[in-house]
Design a protein around this motif. Structure first.
Motif, mmCIF file in Angstrom:
data_model
loop_
_atom_site.group_PDB
_atom_site.id
_atom_site.type_symbol
_atom_site.label_atom_id
_atom_site.label_comp_id
_atom_site.label_asym_id
_atom_site.label_seq_id
_atom_site.Cartn_x
_atom_site.Cartn_y
_atom_site.Cartn_z
ATOM 1 N N MET A 1 0.819 -1.188 0.000
ATOM 2 C CA MET A 1 0.000 0.000 0.000
ATOM 3 C C MET A 1 0.871 1.263 0.000
ATOM 4 O O MET A 1 0.534 2.223 -0.682
ATOM 5 C CB MET A 1 -0.921 -0.005 1.201
ATOM 6 N N ILE A 2 1.949 1.252 0.726
ATOM 7 C CA ILE A 2 2.840 2.409 0.755
ATOM 8 C C ILE A 2 3.423 2.672 -0.630
ATOM 9 O O ILE A 2 3.536 3.822 -1.051
ATOM 10 C CB ILE A 2 3.952 2.226 1.814
ATOM 11 N N GLU A 3 3.768 1.613 -1.337
ATOM 12 C CA GLU A 3 4.299 1.762 -2.691
ATOM 13 C C GLU A 3 3.267 2.392 -3.619
ATOM 14 O O GLU A 3 3.605 3.214 -4.465
ATOM 15 C CB GLU A 3 4.769 0.404 -3.238
ATOM 16 N N GLU A 4 2.012 2.011 -3.462
ATOM 17 C CA GLU A 4 0.946 2.583 -4.274
ATOM 18 C C GLU A 4 0.793 4.073 -4.003
ATOM 19 O O GLU A 4 0.596 4.863 -4.923
ATOM 20 C CB GLU A 4 -0.374 1.861 -4.010
ATOM 21 N N ILE A 5 0.886 4.443 -2.751
ATOM 22 C CA ILE A 5 0.791 5.859 -2.382
ATOM 23 C C ILE A 5 1.968 6.631 -2.963
ATOM 24 O O ILE A 5 1.795 7.733 -3.488
ATOM 25 C CB ILE A 5 0.702 6.019 -0.847
ATOM 26 N N LYS A 6 3.158 6.056 -2.890
ATOM 27 C CA LYS A 6 4.338 6.708 -3.466
ATOM 28 C C LYS A 6 4.155 6.925 -4.956
ATOM 29 O O LYS A 6 4.494 7.982 -5.486
ATOM 30 C CB LYS A 6 5.596 5.869 -3.211
ATOM 31 N N LYS A 7 3.605 5.936 -5.640
ATOM 32 C CA LYS A 7 3.375 6.053 -7.085
ATOM 33 C C LYS A 7 2.365 7.157 -7.385
ATOM 34 O O LYS A 7 2.539 7.925 -8.327
ATOM 35 C CB LYS A 7 2.890 4.727 -7.663
ATOM 36 N N LEU A 8 1.333 7.241 -6.564
ATOM 37 C CA LEU A 8 0.337 8.291 -6.755
ATOM 38 C C LEU A 8 0.939 9.677 -6.547
ATOM 39 O O LEU A 8 0.670 10.607 -7.310
ATOM 40 C CB LEU A 8 -0.843 8.089 -5.798
ATOM 41 N N VAL A 9 1.766 9.799 -5.532
ATOM 42 C CA VAL A 9 2.423 11.084 -5.260
ATOM 43 C C VAL A 9 3.365 11.441 -6.408
ATOM 44 O O VAL A 9 3.392 12.585 -6.863
ATOM 45 C CB VAL A 9 3.171 11.048 -3.910
ATOM 46 N N GLU A 10 4.115 10.484 -6.894
ATOM 47 C CA GLU A 10 5.017 10.724 -8.018
ATOM 48 C C GLU A 10 4.246 11.149 -9.258
ATOM 49 O O GLU A 10 4.654 12.062 -9.979
ATOM 50 C CB GLU A 10 5.854 9.477 -8.301
ATOM 51 N N THR A 11 3.110 10.501 -9.506
ATOM 52 C CA THR A 11 2.278 10.853 -10.651
ATOM 53 C C THR A 11 1.733 12.266 -10.497
ATOM 54 O O THR A 11 1.729 13.054 -11.446
ATOM 55 C CB THR A 11 1.116 9.850 -10.804
ATOM 56 N N GLN A 12 1.312 12.598 -9.299
ATOM 57 C CA GLN A 12 0.801 13.936 -9.019
ATOM 58 C C GLN A 12 1.886 14.986 -9.261
ATOM 59 O O GLN A 12 1.639 16.022 -9.873
ATOM 60 C CB GLN A 12 0.305 13.993 -7.575
ATOM 61 N N GLN A 13 3.089 14.710 -8.807
ATOM 62 C CA GLN A 13 4.198 15.645 -8.994
ATOM 63 C C GLN A 13 4.555 15.771 -10.473
ATOM 64 O O GLN A 13 4.857 16.863 -10.953
ATOM 65 C CB GLN A 13 5.410 15.192 -8.188
ATOM 66 N N GLN A 14 4.503 14.671 -11.201
ATOM 67 C CA GLN A 14 4.798 14.703 -12.629
ATOM 68 C C GLN A 14 3.745 15.545 -13.369
ATOM 69 O O GLN A 14 4.090 16.349 -14.236
ATOM 70 C CB GLN A 14 4.838 13.295 -13.200
ATOM 71 N N LEU A 15 2.499 15.379 -13.024
ATOM 72 C CA LEU A 15 1.433 16.181 -13.632
ATOM 73 C C LEU A 15 1.616 17.661 -13.333
ATOM 74 O O LEU A 15 1.401 18.512 -14.196
ATOM 75 C CB LEU A 15 0.068 15.710 -13.143
#
Length: 102
Positions: A1-15
């Motif tokens: 679950m932590i990895e999924e959150i990290k991916k979401l944050v990274e995607t948000q930052q990329q956007l």
């Protein structure tokens, strides 16, 4: 679950980075051309507000709000408050703490 959150944050930052790349020339053009079309400026601010979590986007937002203030102070105040209501956690938290003490 932590990895999924990290991916979401990274995607948000990329956007946010992509949005910054798109909005920077638009905001610069509005300011350099001394544009007075309040509706276009407000549409741009609406788009920037979606990325208010990003520091660079916040800087663009503030820059455009200052420009809008010279044209329409009431509208600029509305957008300053809109940012605070949507993104300013510290101020919101302070308000909650004050309410709890009352």
């Amino acid at each position: 679950m932590i990895e999924e959150i990290k991916k979401l944050v990274e995607t948000q930052q990329q956007l946010a980075r992509q949005a910054y790349t798109s909005y920077l020339p638009l905001v610069d053009d509005i300011i350099k051309s001394k544009q007075t079309d309040v509706r276009q400026i407000e549409r741009t601010l609406d788009g920037l507000l979606d990325f208010g979590f990003d520091h660079n986007m916040l800087l663009l937002y503030r820059k455009l709000c200052r420009h809008l203030y010279t044209i329409n102070p009431e509208s600029a105040a509305y957008y300053a408050n809109a940012y605070r209501e949507m993104w300013d956690e510290e101020e919101t938290q302070l308000g909650k703490n004050k309410e709890e003490k009352v």
